[in-house]
Design an enzyme around this catalytic site. Structure first.
Site, PDB file in Angstrom:
ATOM      1  N   SER A 243       0.815  -1.216   0.000  1.00 50.04           N
ATOM      2  CA  SER A 243       0.000   0.000   0.000  1.00 50.04           C
ATOM      3  C   SER A 243       0.848   1.265   0.000  1.00 50.04           C
ATOM      4  CB  SER A 243      -0.925   0.011   1.216  1.00 50.04           C
ATOM      5  OG  SER A 243      -0.188   0.276   2.395  1.00 50.04           O
ATOM      6  N   ALA A 245       0.231   3.904   1.777  1.00 46.48           N
ATOM      7  CA  ALA A 245       0.385   4.377   3.160  1.00 46.48           C
ATOM      8  C   ALA A 245       1.624   3.768   3.806  1.00 46.48           C
ATOM      9  CB  ALA A 245      -0.859   4.035   3.971  1.00 46.48           C
ATOM     10  N   GLU A 264       6.868  -0.443  -4.953  1.00 50.09           N
ATOM     11  CA  GLU A 264       5.755  -0.577  -5.887  1.00 50.09           C
ATOM     12  C   GLU A 264       4.491  -0.538  -5.065  1.00 50.09           C
ATOM     13  OE1 GLU A 264       2.724  -2.127  -7.591  1.00 50.09           O
ATOM     14  OE2 GLU A 264       3.889  -3.939  -7.959  1.00 50.09           O
ATOM     15  N   CYS A 298      -2.636  -4.778  -7.855  1.00 48.57           N
ATOM     16  CA  CYS A 298      -2.309  -3.350  -7.865  1.00 48.57           C
ATOM     17  C   CYS A 298      -2.543  -2.719  -9.230  1.00 48.57           C
ATOM     18  CB  CYS A 298      -0.861  -3.130  -7.423  1.00 48.57           C
ATOM     19  SG  CYS A 298       0.336  -4.065  -8.409  1.00 48.57           S
TER      20      CYS A 298
END
Length: 496
Positions: A243, A245, A264, A298
């Site tokens: 993620s 974050a 990534e 993703c």
């Protein structure tokens, strides 16, 4: 020279029994008092119970990796032999690996097969960079009698941290080039996919003759080890897929100690359908790029941005196709849509569906919750600036956004903090490539869907989707140190 043993295995391995961490060439029980029940996402049955590795065991792994790095870096032939044996082992154990991916991650048989073949292909490409160390390049001299050489050397110890969604491939994408280029590795899989992402790799490398300490894999979690994989003084690079974050958190820590990162991160991939697109082919690509692994990728299509002239046709055909996708138990080879990885992710998906309905989006296809499987949902006329459209869905939820022109479509595509993958459908290929260069993403695919990865392309994102590039030869820059050595062959005159 160290002798390398070949795999020599034809018997299928039960990877579900490899519940220990692999540290300094030994399989060791996690020393924490805490246990983790590894669940089958489809029926929540326990497929393995794992003892969590501790921070002290992580330190043992780093010490082992540090001790092993110089000998590993110095032996090109050994690195090559290990990687060749690694490939053979994966080929020998295909059925067992696919079965583990299906049971542990809820992957369909098709997705598991694709993941394994991608992994083998990546390893085959990685063999090409094994001899990249110590290469000397003569640079054209800018001064008389000076010869310039450029050397590459390993970074040393590398931390690799992998996600649950493509656990084998996304682990190997960092581990293989790190090892090939003479680095040693301490690896942490997402414990939800710890066997697929850690134990399979550790067993394969053990059988392939890797020396003790070169590769270490710990079945642990953040509650146990905190930021120790990020701030350890011996770590030279942190390779992370996950993620945005968490990527920001890693960046803050790594930046403070000048560690390298290869990140990534999250995506919000736009799939742009222009007014001249072949709608039928666009729908076929769209279905695959959205619903492979139930959208838990993703690169998965996050927003369908469709020109208003073909919006209704695309929406009708897309819904018709999505409504026919087989769903259910991923062990059934006909299944396309299986379960999300855990209850938390399922609850998040249901919450997003509720918000889309509250916002007044058109419900074009009402999915359903069947056990732990969420069947496809499709929403139309979604506001591109809404919270849902601006964030990663990671679920079998498709959102359609109407564009008034080609330029408007590009504007909508770029109106996000993310920039990983993207796609444009058009019959004017030259125009498509021109527009592709205007899309703020690391990758744009014309007349294809967004889920593409090759081992010899520069894979990576821009903006909040990541830092660095995977793929040969770009990965060499990420995992090695470059040094300039100049040799002044004759006395150089100085002005003072």
């Amino acid at each position: 020279m160290t002798q390398v043993k070949t795999t020599g295995l034809t018997k299928e391995v039960d990877f579900l029994s490899f519940t220990k961490s692999y540290i300094n060439g030994q399989w060791v029980e996690g020393a924490s008092e805490r246990k983790y029940n590894d669940l089958n996402p489809y029926d929540h049955s326990v497929i393995a119970t794992i003892s969590i590795a501790t921070k002290a065991q992580l330190e043992e792994a780093y010490q082992a990796a540090k001790a092993a790095k110089d000998e590993w870096a110095a032996n090109t032939q050994l690195r090559q032999d290990v990687l060749k044996n690694f490939i053979q082992y994966l080929q020998d154990q295909q059925e067992a690996i696919i079965n583990t991916l299906v049971l542990e991650t809820g992957s369909s048989v098709l997705k598991s097969q694709v993941e394994l073949q991608l992994t083998i292909g990546l390893l085959e490409e990685t063999l090409k960079i094994v001899d990249s160390l110590g290469k000397v390049k003569t640079v054209d001299p800018t001064m008389p009698d000076k010869v310039n050489h450029v050397y590459r050397s390993p970074l040393g110890v590398v931390s690799t941290i992998a996600p649950f969604n493509f656990p084998l491939y996304l682990s190997i994408r960092s581990i293989a080039p790190a090892l090939a280029l003479g680095n040693t590795v301490v690896h942490k899989p997402d414990i939800q996919a710890g066997l697929s992402s850690g134990s399979i790799i550790a067993k394969a490398l053990e059988q392939s003759g890797i020396p003790a300490g070169v590769f270490n894999s710990l079945l642990t979690d953040i509650e146990e080890i905190g930021d120790s994989m990020l701030d350890h003084p011996d770590v030279k690079l942190i390779s992370f897929t996950g993620s945005t974050a968490v990527g920001r958190h890693i960046g803050r820590i790594a930046g403070g100690s000048f560690k390298r990162v290869a990140l990534e991160l999250g995506g919000n991939s736009p799939f742009i359908v222009l007014k001249d697109a072949d709608v039928d082919q666009a729908v076929k690509a769209a279905i695959f790029g959205k619903f492979l692994h139930s959208g838990q990728i993703c690169m998965a299509i996050n927003r369908f941005i469709v020109h208003e002239d073909v919006y209704d046709e695309f929406a009708k055909k897309f819904v018709a196709h999505a409504s026919t996708l087989p769903y259910g138990n991923p062990q059934d080879p006909t299944t396309i849509v299986g379960p999300l990885i855990n209850q938390v992710q399922l609850d998040k998906a249901l919450k997003k569906i509720g918000k889309l309905k509250e916002a007044g989006a058109d419900v074009l296809l009402e999915g359903q919750l069947v056990g732990n499987v969420l069947t496809p949902y499709v929403f139309g006329n979604v506001d591109n600036s809404s919270e849902i459209a601006q964030n990663e869905l990671f679920a079998p939820i498709a959102i359609l956004i109407k564009a008034s022109s080609d330029d408007h479509a590009i504007e909508l595509a770029n109106d996000t903090e993310y920039g990983l993958s993207s796609a444009i459908f058009t019959t004017d290929l030259a125009r498509g490539e021109e527009l592709a260069l205007r899309v703020e993403a690391g990758m744009t695919h014309i007349n294809d869907q967004t889920v593409n990865d090759l081992p010899n392309i520069p894979f990576g994102g821009v903006k909040a989707s990541g830092v660095g590039r995977y793929g040969n030869p770009w990965i060499i820059d990420e995992f090695t140190e470059t040094k300039w050595v100049s040799v002044q062959e004759k006395e150089r005159p100085f002005p003072f």
